[in-house]
Motif scaffolding. Structure first.
Motif, PDB file in Angstrom:
ATOM      1  N   PHE B 197      47.612  20.581  37.407  1.00 59.14           N
ATOM      2  CA  PHE B 197      46.948  19.284  37.293  1.00 59.14           C
ATOM      3  C   PHE B 197      47.328  18.570  35.994  1.00 59.14           C
ATOM      4  N   ASP B 198      47.635  19.345  34.972  1.00 55.70           N
ATOM      5  CA  ASP B 198      48.129  18.716  33.743  1.00 55.70           C
ATOM      6  C   ASP B 198      49.402  17.929  34.052  1.00 55.70           C
ATOM      7  N   ILE B 199      50.287  18.534  34.823  1.00 53.64           N
ATOM      8  CA  ILE B 199      51.540  17.860  35.215  1.00 53.64           C
ATOM      9  C   ILE B 199      51.220  16.584  36.001  1.00 53.64           C
ATOM     10  N   MET B 286      41.919  21.498  33.387  1.00 53.59           N
ATOM     11  CA  MET B 286      40.682  21.410  34.166  1.00 53.59           C
ATOM     12  C   MET B 286      39.800  20.246  33.707  1.00 53.59           C
ATOM     13  N   THR B 287      39.840  19.943  32.405  1.00 61.02           N
ATOM     14  CA  THR B 287      39.066  18.781  31.949  1.00 61.02           C
ATOM     15  C   THR B 287      39.634  17.499  32.559  1.00 61.02           C
ATOM     16  N   LEU B 288      40.957  17.456  32.674  1.00 66.26           N
ATOM     17  CA  LEU B 288      41.596  16.279  33.276  1.00 66.26           C
ATOM     18  C   LEU B 288      41.200  16.161  34.747  1.00 66.26           C
ATOM     19  N   ALA B 289      41.223  17.308  35.435  1.00 73.57           N
ATOM     20  CA  ALA B 289      40.872  17.310  36.858  1.00 73.57           C
ATOM     21  C   ALA B 289      39.435  16.830  37.049  1.00 73.57           C
ATOM     22  N   ALA B 290      38.532  17.301  36.197  1.00 70.12           N
ATOM     23  CA  ALA B 290      37.106  17.006  36.377  1.00 70.12           C
ATOM     24  C   ALA B 290      36.760  15.533  36.164  1.00 70.12           C
ATOM     25  N   VAL B 291      37.546  14.837  35.337  1.00 75.13           N
ATOM     26  CA  VAL B 291      37.210  13.426  35.071  1.00 75.13           C
ATOM     27  C   VAL B 291      38.117  12.437  35.804  1.00 75.13           C
ATOM     28  N   MET B 346      36.150  20.383  39.822  1.00 77.64           N
ATOM     29  CA  MET B 346      35.935  18.971  40.174  1.00 77.64           C
ATOM     30  C   MET B 346      34.831  18.307  39.360  1.00 77.64           C
ATOM     31  N   ASN B 347      34.194  19.024  38.424  1.00 75.16           N
ATOM     32  CA  ASN B 347      33.164  18.374  37.600  1.00 75.16           C
ATOM     33  C   ASN B 347      33.064  19.055  36.233  1.00 75.16           C
ATOM     34  N   ILE B 348      32.561  18.318  35.265  1.00 76.30           N
ATOM     35  CA  ILE B 348      32.511  18.840  33.897  1.00 76.30           C
ATOM     36  C   ILE B 348      31.329  19.790  33.689  1.00 76.30           C
ATOM     37  N   THR B 349      30.350  19.755  34.611  1.00 81.26           N
ATOM     38  CA  THR B 349      29.232  20.704  34.526  1.00 81.26           C
ATOM     39  C   THR B 349      29.771  22.134  34.615  1.00 81.26           C
ATOM     40  N   GLU B 350      30.675  22.340  35.573  1.00 85.06           N
ATOM     41  CA  GLU B 350      31.271  23.663  35.757  1.00 85.06           C
ATOM     42  C   GLU B 350      32.063  24.100  34.521  1.00 85.06           C
ATOM     43  N   LEU B 351      32.457  23.136  33.690  1.00 86.03           N
ATOM     44  CA  LEU B 351      33.210  23.453  32.470  1.00 86.03           C
ATOM     45  C   LEU B 351      32.287  23.646  31.275  1.00 86.03           C
ATOM     46  N   GLY B 352      30.977  23.524  31.519  1.00 85.59           N
ATOM     47  CA  GLY B 352      30.030  23.768  30.432  1.00 85.59           C
ATOM     48  C   GLY B 352      29.423  22.519  29.817  1.00 85.59           C
ATOM     49  N   ALA B 353      29.762  21.365  30.359  1.00 89.04           N
ATOM     50  CA  ALA B 353      29.183  20.133  29.797  1.00 89.04           C
ATOM     51  C   ALA B 353      27.767  19.928  30.325  1.00 89.04           C
ATOM     52  N   THR B 354      26.913  19.372  29.470  1.00 88.53           N
ATOM     53  CA  THR B 354      25.534  19.068  29.872  1.00 88.53           C
ATOM     54  C   THR B 354      25.252  17.595  29.620  1.00 88.53           C
ATOM     55  N   PRO B 355      24.229  17.044  30.295  1.00 87.27           N
ATOM     56  CA  PRO B 355      23.889  15.622  30.066  1.00 87.27           C
ATOM     57  C   PRO B 355      23.649  15.317  28.596  1.00 87.27           C
ATOM     58  N   GLU B 356      23.128  16.312  27.867  1.00 85.31           N
ATOM     59  CA  GLU B 356      22.834  16.088  26.450  1.00 85.31           C
ATOM     60  C   GLU B 356      24.109  15.862  25.628  1.00 85.31           C
TER      61      GLU B 356
END
Lengths: 388, 388
Positions: B197-199, B286-291, B346-356
């Motif tokens: 996905f980086d590519i 994965m961060t690129l994929a999620a956003v 497919m989302n940043i939650t799965e990568l550890g991001a939170t609404p905060e």
């Protein structure tokens, strides 16, 4: 990308309306003596000669000239150029022109410091370059051959009636090339269209080979789609900058080794075209155009799935509910329609070939062993007959 | 191809199963002292380290080591590497690893003969390289960044909590790179998919910009089609040589400047992705994929015709009888389906991001001014919220 390969292309390109200013960055890297190589003098009419000369002078160069490079540079001219480069003690050979001028300059560059006859050494015995190479730069005024960014050099020996092609290693590639799309605006329409098909043929000769799913094929399809679209625009309006610049850039990438990586390549259309040229002296690109469809229709059954892919990915054929063969045929029919639309010559009769010449052309045709079908002499004759 | 540009990429590539043999051709060009740079030691497990070391010894080299380059190489590590290269009097820096190792080696190479602090000079003050550069070679073991054939270098300053990117000129590009697709077989599946996905993101960030009909866009479409197809194969069978070799080759051409020519480029997905990374330490691809999908769906109305073209030319959407908007949406839906199929996050939650974290991520996001829409901070927050 099956197979092992190397890739290296060190040529620096200056592209765009201000590209000639690149000379000011490049010229200081080389010594004082510059051999300025050009063709029949059209660069004097369109003002490019004056511009180049003034930049050379501004950079303190001593300029020596080698003019009169013909569309198919001869071995005799090559020998003359070598003598001129020696007399000039050239530190840089600056080619200003199209593919022929650039091809020729490369051949001179590897011969200046070599005692052997350049034709015999490089185009007959195919020897390695072992002597010092004079650096070459290029200001491109005509588009098609890709010579501005590759090691290709084609020289014709008129006595031996033989057009000798050679692909040199990257140390012989131009060190830099100046690509200003506006310089191609004054090329006559017939030459422009011919150059466009030369580019298309370069791409197809690499594309129609091999069976694997290769990134090179996808890149080739991209270049083809860009070329097809821009050719239509340029055929209607030759001074459309965007179209001409896309064509110029596509030409460079069509034959600078990239899309050949992992491929076997074919080049049989070029072999037949060269033979037609030898008998008719017709323009290179037009000979390719005149024999391409008969050739591709003939080999289509041997590479059917690739021709179907070509139809879908390049010509936008809708494959739904059709046989692979029908799809493949539709693609070639669309190609035919496009060729006629932009004004290509569709038969060798129009180029001066006659039925009486065919046996001679057949025997002058080199048979390659790398495409979807290795042709017999009879098959070459059949293709030529269909091209009449 | 509107605009003026230069192109130069002198890196020599050795590609294929026998690519490592290229070292025997390259090593004799350099002096005795080689600084061997690598990461966490996976090359010792898979045997690549032993193979490289034995070729270095056969070529009579004195080998000095610089191990432990981390996935996001730090400014501190860079300073350590410079000290090691100086102590070794390195004539060549040989990077064996993925993009981080290669990025890092380039940063060391321009700092050995320079008195300033390398972070300050190159990543903070963006100064030109004026000192002698130690040549870099690369043996690639992971695919994605394109660092093997470009001037890119990303270094992270952990104290300043800042990831600094720098694109050096061609004199800093690796002199040569060894690309053996088999070396990528042992990369864990998650990393492989992330790299894919980086590519894709590299290609899209260049493709989604500008309005003209540019050859670069056609080349980008070719690379995307090749990548999409090979990624599906590799996701099912990671040791499919053909698929992995196509992916490796596509990665190189996705970010070696070619498909950016004549384009303005975007890079906003990377900016948001970097900010997500800074807060979650998630894998780059994965961060690129999620956003990506929330971003592209947001900017789609501002570049509608390009998104419709993307749908047709890359995803094979049939445009007949549909509005441009419907076609564009169908393309992004097909992209989403493909992303899920190959296993991307497919989302940043799965990568550890939170609404905060969102406000922090928003303020850490650099806003580029080159894509179809210059985002406001509010828009960035909206995209991140849609990515949760």
């Amino acid at each position: 990308m099956l197979g092992n390969f190397t890739y290296c292309n060190p040529t620096k390109l200056y592209f765009g309306k201000d590209a000639l200013e690149g000379l000011n960055k490049e010229l200081p890297k080389y010594g004082k003596n510059v051999l300025l190589v050009y063709g029949g003098g059209s660069i004097k009419k369109n003002g490019i000669y004056d511009k180049v000369l003034s930049i050379l002078k501004e950079n303190g160069k001593e300029v020596f000239e080698d003019a009169g490079v013909m569309p198919n540079p001869t071995a005799d001219k090559l020998r003359e150029g070598v003598a001129r480069a020696r007399a000039a003690k050239a530190d840089l050979i600056l080619a200003v022109g199209g593919g022929s001028v650039c091809d020729y300059s490369k051949a001179v560059s590897v011969s200046v410091y070599c005692d052997d006859d350049p034709w015999d050494k490089y185009f007959k015995r195919f020897e390695e370059v072992t002597c010092k190479i004079v650096p070459v730069g290029c200001v491109l005024t005509m588009v098609g051959t890709g010579s501005e960014m590759n090691g290709g050099s084609v020289i014709t020996n008129t006595e031996e009636k033989f057009k000798g092609g050679r692909v040199f290693d990257e140390n012989v590639y131009p060190k830099f090339s100046v690509l200003n799309p506006e310089y191609t605006f004054t090329v006559p329409r017939y030459q422009m269209i011919s150059g466009i098909f030369d580019i298309m043929s370069h791409i197809l000769e690499q594309y129609f080979s091999g069976e694997d799913d290769n990134t090179s094929d996808y890149l080739a399809e991209g270049l083809l789609r860009s070329l097809i679209r821009s050719a239509e625009t340029a055929a209607e309006n030759p001074t459309d900058y965007e179209a001409r610049s896309n064509i110029m850039w596509t030409a460079t990438w069509a034959l600078n080794t990239l899309i050949a990586k992992g491929k076997t390549e074919d080049w049989e259309v070029h072999m037949i075209g060269h033979a037609v040229s030898a008998y008719t002296n017709a323009t290179h690109g037009m000979t390719l155009a005149a024999v391409s469809l008969p050739y591709y229709r003939h080999i289509m059954p041997y590479g059917l799935s690739k021709f179907a892919r070509y139809a879908v990915n390049v010509w936008g054929v809708n494959a739904e509910g059709k046989t692979e063969r029908a799809v493949a045929e539709e693609g070639l029919n669309k190609m035919e329609k496009w060729m006629k639309k932009i004004g290509l010559v569709m038969n060798i009769t129009e180029l001066g070939a006659t039925p009486e010449m065919l046996d001679g052309i057949v025997s002058a045709t080199v048979i390659n062993k790398s495409g979807y079908k290795v042709l017999t002499a009879e098959e070459v004759k059949g293709i030529l007959t269909a091209s009449l």
